[in-house]
Enzyme design. Sequence first.
Site, PDB file in Angstrom:
ATOM      1  N   GLY A   1      41.178  55.132  88.033  1.00  0.00           N
ATOM      2  CA  GLY A   1      41.240  53.670  88.084  1.00  0.00           C
ATOM      3  C   GLY A   1      40.382  53.156  89.218  1.00  0.00           C
ATOM      4  O   GLY A   1      39.981  53.922  90.104  1.00  0.00           O
TER       5      GLY A   1
ATOM      6  N   TYR B   1      42.043  58.621  90.599  1.00  0.00           N
ATOM      7  CA  TYR B   1      43.020  57.724  91.226  1.00  0.00           C
ATOM      8  C   TYR B   1      44.443  58.245  90.985  1.00  0.00           C
ATOM      9  O   TYR B   1      45.312  58.140  91.861  1.00  0.00           O
ATOM     10  CB  TYR B   1      42.897  56.285  90.683  1.00  0.00           C
ATOM     11  CG  TYR B   1      43.881  55.353  91.359  1.00  0.00           C
ATOM     12  CD1 TYR B   1      43.553  54.739  92.561  1.00  0.00           C
ATOM     13  CD2 TYR B   1      45.151  55.134  90.827  1.00  0.00           C
ATOM     14  CE1 TYR B   1      44.472  53.933  93.222  1.00  0.00           C
ATOM     15  CE2 TYR B   1      46.068  54.328  91.473  1.00  0.00           C
ATOM     16  CZ  TYR B   1      45.727  53.722  92.665  1.00  0.00           C
ATOM     17  OH  TYR B   1      46.630  52.927  93.317  1.00  0.00           O
TER      18      TYR B   1
ATOM     19  N   GLU C   1      37.909  64.418  81.359  1.00  0.00           N
ATOM     20  CA  GLU C   1      37.837  63.833  80.013  1.00  0.00           C
ATOM     21  C   GLU C   1      36.424  63.503  79.560  1.00  0.00           C
ATOM     22  O   GLU C   1      36.204  63.258  78.373  1.00  0.00           O
ATOM     23  CB  GLU C   1      38.725  62.571  79.935  1.00  0.00           C
ATOM     24  CG  GLU C   1      38.285  61.375  80.778  1.00  0.00           C
ATOM     25  CD  GLU C   1      38.783  61.409  82.234  1.00  0.00           C
ATOM     26  OE1 GLU C   1      38.923  62.516  82.792  1.00  0.00           O
ATOM     27  OE2 GLU C   1      38.984  60.330  82.808  1.00  0.00           O
TER      28      GLU C   1
ATOM     29  N   ASP D   1      37.462  50.883  57.522  1.00  0.00           N
ATOM     30  CA  ASP D   1      38.850  50.730  57.975  1.00  0.00           C
ATOM     31  C   ASP D   1      39.745  50.123  56.896  1.00  0.00           C
ATOM     32  O   ASP D   1      40.811  50.660  56.587  1.00  0.00           O
ATOM     33  CB  ASP D   1      38.918  49.875  59.249  1.00  0.00           C
ATOM     34  CG  ASP D   1      38.019  50.424  60.336  1.00  0.00           C
ATOM     35  OD1 ASP D   1      37.693  51.620  60.266  1.00  0.00           O
ATOM     36  OD2 ASP D   1      37.635  49.658  61.228  1.00  0.00           O
TER      37      ASP D   1
ATOM     38  N   LYS E   1      38.486  55.366  65.586  1.00  0.00           N
ATOM     39  CA  LYS E   1      37.556  55.250  64.451  1.00  0.00           C
ATOM     40  C   LYS E   1      37.219  56.608  63.825  1.00  0.00           C
ATOM     41  O   LYS E   1      37.233  56.758  62.605  1.00  0.00           O
ATOM     42  CB  LYS E   1      36.263  54.573  64.930  1.00  0.00           C
ATOM     43  CG  LYS E   1      35.274  54.288  63.838  1.00  0.00           C
ATOM     44  CD  LYS E   1      35.541  52.952  63.242  1.00  0.00           C
ATOM     45  CE  LYS E   1      34.590  52.617  62.126  1.00  0.00           C
ATOM     46  NZ  LYS E   1      34.927  51.314  61.545  1.00  0.00           N
TER      47      LYS E   1
END
Length: 519
Positions: A58, A86, A177, A233, A375
């Site tokens: 963060g 963080y 990540e 979608d 997605k």
Amino acid sequence: MTATPTDCILIVDFGSQVTQLIARRVREAGVYCEIAPFQSAEAAFDRLAPSGLIFSGGPASIMDDGSPRAPQRFLEAGLPIMAICYGQQTLAHQLGGIVAPSTSREFGRAFIDVVADSALFDGLWKIGDTHQVWMSHGDRVEALPDGFSIVARSEGAPFAIATDEARRFYSMMFHPEVVHTPDGGKLIANFVRHVCGLGGDWTMGAFRAAKINEIRAQVGTGKVICGLSGGVDSSVAAVLIHEAIGDQLTCVYVDHGLMRAGESEQVVSLFRNHYNIPLVHVNAEALFLGGLAGVTDPEAKRKFIGKTFIEVFEEEARKIGGADFLAQGTLYPDVIESVSFTGGPSVTIKSHHNVGGLPERMNMKLVEPLRELFKDEVRVLGRELGLTEAFVGRHPFPGPGLAIRIPGEVTKERCDILRKADAIYLEEIRNAGLYDAIWQAFAVLLPVRTVGVMGDHRTYDSVCGLRAVTSVDGMTADVYPFDGAFLARVATRIVNEVAGINRVVYDYTSKPPGTIEWE
Ligand code: XMP
């Protein structure tokens, strides 16, 4: 079984730009997870009963007044915790360690040395190894809390990874990540699978089966209406709902006449013939083009199209006797609450309405079977449901269609010219094997005429602009760098084959400062 599995990870968001990537990595390991902002993490914790926690990075400094903290009870819950950047600082601070401003902020690629074993490294890293990671931090931990020891370090990051193996707390200064930490996904997989002991059984097949039960339970004997746009979608949502409740679902395809070449036929044949889904195809081209006559302002075009779309949809819904539910292809990024530091403890919720305002106006409840998915997961589900690769891999297409790719007045003639040019461009992109490398590619028809020469004749015709971009989420975009020979081939074909165009230009503007669409 519900579509929200009992085995799951809760990601506590402290406002990092890349928190969603943590969720992607956890799900790639076959484990369900949700993201909750630190302010509302306790409610999510109580609802989900997670088997492990991940604290995100963060932008705040732990020294700032009012900077975010994890709920204290999370640290006493006996659950494994992975704390990133963080997250590491607040974990250390809340457990009695010391965090201080660093004299040097560290951003970018760094190399760390493994100095001790950890459950996080199972089958992956050994003592003495050096590994690349991606750092992005200002403050750093100066003194570890009791029970912690260093398992990896670098010169700039003495506590690159510090763990308390007994309590199963794993903290790191870098971001596992992001792709720039090549083994980061494996570290996260080790955490969720080996440390938290989760099975890796969150697959699209399991999601599909569970979601079908959930839709049946929600809808009962009610009627559902779904507005199809032709996009991935809404199509995947419709096919899934149809599998759950059959003919209780009716799809409505409002064809505004602003679609690309052959697109409406594809949608109708796919739904009506292939899936046998009740489909109302409303050909409203005359209504839309009539209303667009003389309109040149981009916002006026958008507003007219949005309003007319809702009116037509509502009218069709009434004709089929109304519905209790409106189905929408809302995705997880649209429903994640974003963390707001500037606005105090309040959170903003991004919500997405494809047919904005309709549920309230028509007193319908929402069915949103894709709200937990990203997605690319929707694409996997689409394949699982038998949609073709060509369909699930389609580039995004805006709701207002070709109207926002024809600056100036939109007429049937100009739509037809643009459809031909766009089809040639996309055909050449597919032939060159470039379609999947591009986020979005399309032609634009400019309200500018220029002089040309064809054979012995003077021409005075329109200019066609070509656009192709790469992007992750459409928020920012880079220009796709075609080679000159490719662009020359497309330009030659368009000028030769499309009457009304005698010049082709390539748009070399990134986003920002440009937008992807021209209007
Ligand atoms: P811009 O032009 O804002 O576009 O850079 C970003 C992405 O959003 C799509 N787009 C829309 N999609 N309704 C939609 O469903 C719209 O009104 C709309 N406007 C833009 C655009 O195609 C790109 O993918």
